[in-house]
Design an enzyme around this catalytic site. Structure first.
Site, PDB file in Angstrom:
ATOM      1  N   TYR A 226      -2.107-108.009 -64.077  1.00  0.00           N
ATOM      2  CA  TYR A 226      -1.239-108.969 -64.762  1.00  0.00           C
ATOM      3  C   TYR A 226      -2.048-110.061 -65.453  1.00  0.00           C
ATOM      4  O   TYR A 226      -1.841-110.329 -66.638  1.00  0.00           O
ATOM      5  CB  TYR A 226      -0.226-109.558 -63.785  1.00  0.00           C
ATOM      6  CG  TYR A 226       1.118-108.855 -63.806  1.00  0.00           C
ATOM      7  CD1 TYR A 226       1.198-107.485 -64.026  1.00  0.00           C
ATOM      8  CD2 TYR A 226       2.300-109.556 -63.608  1.00  0.00           C
ATOM      9  CE1 TYR A 226       2.415-106.830 -64.034  1.00  0.00           C
ATOM     10  CE2 TYR A 226       3.535-108.907 -63.627  1.00  0.00           C
ATOM     11  CZ  TYR A 226       3.580-107.552 -63.832  1.00  0.00           C
ATOM     12  OH  TYR A 226       4.799-106.915 -63.853  1.00  0.00           O
ATOM     13  N   GLU A 233      -3.328-110.670 -73.909  1.00  0.00           N
ATOM     14  CA  GLU A 233      -2.261-110.817 -74.897  1.00  0.00           C
ATOM     15  C   GLU A 233      -2.267-112.220 -75.494  1.00  0.00           C
ATOM     16  O   GLU A 233      -2.168-112.396 -76.720  1.00  0.00           O
ATOM     17  CB  GLU A 233      -0.901-110.549 -74.242  1.00  0.00           C
ATOM     18  CG  GLU A 233      -0.681-109.125 -73.796  1.00  0.00           C
ATOM     19  CD  GLU A 233       0.554-109.004 -72.916  1.00  0.00           C
ATOM     20  OE1 GLU A 233       1.387-109.928 -72.923  1.00  0.00           O
ATOM     21  OE2 GLU A 233       0.679-107.986 -72.207  1.00  0.00           O
TER      22      GLU A 233
END
Length: 299
Positions: A226, A233
């Site tokens: 994660y 991102e």
């Protein structure tokens, strides 16, 4: 024992034994007793998704390690230096008179990592379109939640799907600096590993069996994947910002266009969103796997 015979008997403790039976769910909804057609559809969806993301993962590794001998022939797309590259050039360790920051970073890496780093700048050229198609199909998961076919929350599903679609279509497809950035490769690796485990786990669950290893990986890998995926991102979006020095300053934000301000806003909200998803998974892990003390009490 009464609850086992009638799962809804405990839903309203104030009703009497002579009360009318509960209203059945609407036909558009599905609960634990999904019709066979819905179950087969979800099984097919999860199997196909596992294979698709598995293909992306394998092809990415083949490209990075040049297992097929084709990676050396792929060249990165021409792109102007990104804000992230300019930021890296401001760090003394990476500062030099080399023609590009990418070359500077390459020269600072151990020799065995240098070719892998160079290939990571051409990952998009090889798998970018495939990733875009496969990730877009994840929009179906919002329909699964809305119809009640799965137990996932709508908010967390929308956040995860929406953030990835933004990276795929709003960043990678639009900006050359994002396509040649190694952070794109980091995103794809984190996504593909996560999804291979997640979809295969769901497929096994639909078949009535949850392999212990898959269960553990499903609720443990997120600790690393994660932050890796969401962090990549966020900074991939950061690379598209017009920051002359690469380091934010007050005067750097003057005169931007509306989309540029929007990308800056998304970069800032990425972090609380990551925290929300991260803590959500921690809670889910405790519910599913629990602690050794919890397991001993249950047995």
């Amino acid at each position: 024992m009464a609850n086992k015979k009638n799962p809804s008997a405990g839903a309203n403790p104030g009703t009497s034994a002579n009360a009318a039976p509960p209203v059945p769910p609407k036909s558009g909804k599905a609960n634990l007793g999904n019709p066979a057609l819905v179950k087969y559809y979800l099984l097919a969806y999860n199997i196909i998704s596992t294979l698709a993301w598995g293909y992306i993962l394998v092809l990415t590794l083949i490209h990075l390690f040049n297992f097929d001998g084709r990676s050396s022939t792929i060249r990165p797309l021409a792109a102007a230096p990104s804000a992230f590259s300019r930021f890296m050039s401001s760090i003394p360790f990476f500062r030099s008179t080399a023609p590009s920051v990418a070359a500077t970073i390459d020269s600072r890496l151990p020799p065995f990592l240098q070719p892998i780093y160079r290939r990571s700048t051409t990952t998009y050229t090889r798998i970018g379109n495939t990733v875009a198609v496969v990730q877009t199909c994840a929009l179906l998961e919002l329909i699964h939640v809305l119809f009640g076919w799965v137990r996932s929350g709508l908010q967390t599903t929308a956040m995860q799907v929406g953030s990835r679609l933004w990276i795929v279509w709003g960043i990678a497809q639009q900006f050359g600096v994002a396509r040649v950035n190694p952070l794109y490769t980091a995103c794809v690796l984190a996504w593909s590993i996560t999804e291979v485990v997640r979809y295969s786990f769901y497929a096994c669950s639909l078949l009535g069996y949850e392999p212990p290893l898959l269960l553990y990986l499903r609720y443990t890998l997120f600790y690393v994947l994660y932050p890796l995926g969401a962090g990549s991102e966020a900074f991939l979006s950061y690379t598209t910002l017009p920051l002359p020095s690469g380091v934010p300053a007050l005067e750097s934000f003057v005169g931007w266009s509306a989309p540029e301000y929007a990308r800056l806003g998304l970069f800032l909200v990425w972090w609380p969103s990551l925290y929300q998803l991260y803590t959500h998974m921690i809670v889910q892990r405790r519910k599913v796997i629990g602690t050794p003390q919890t397991k001993s009490k249950m047995t």
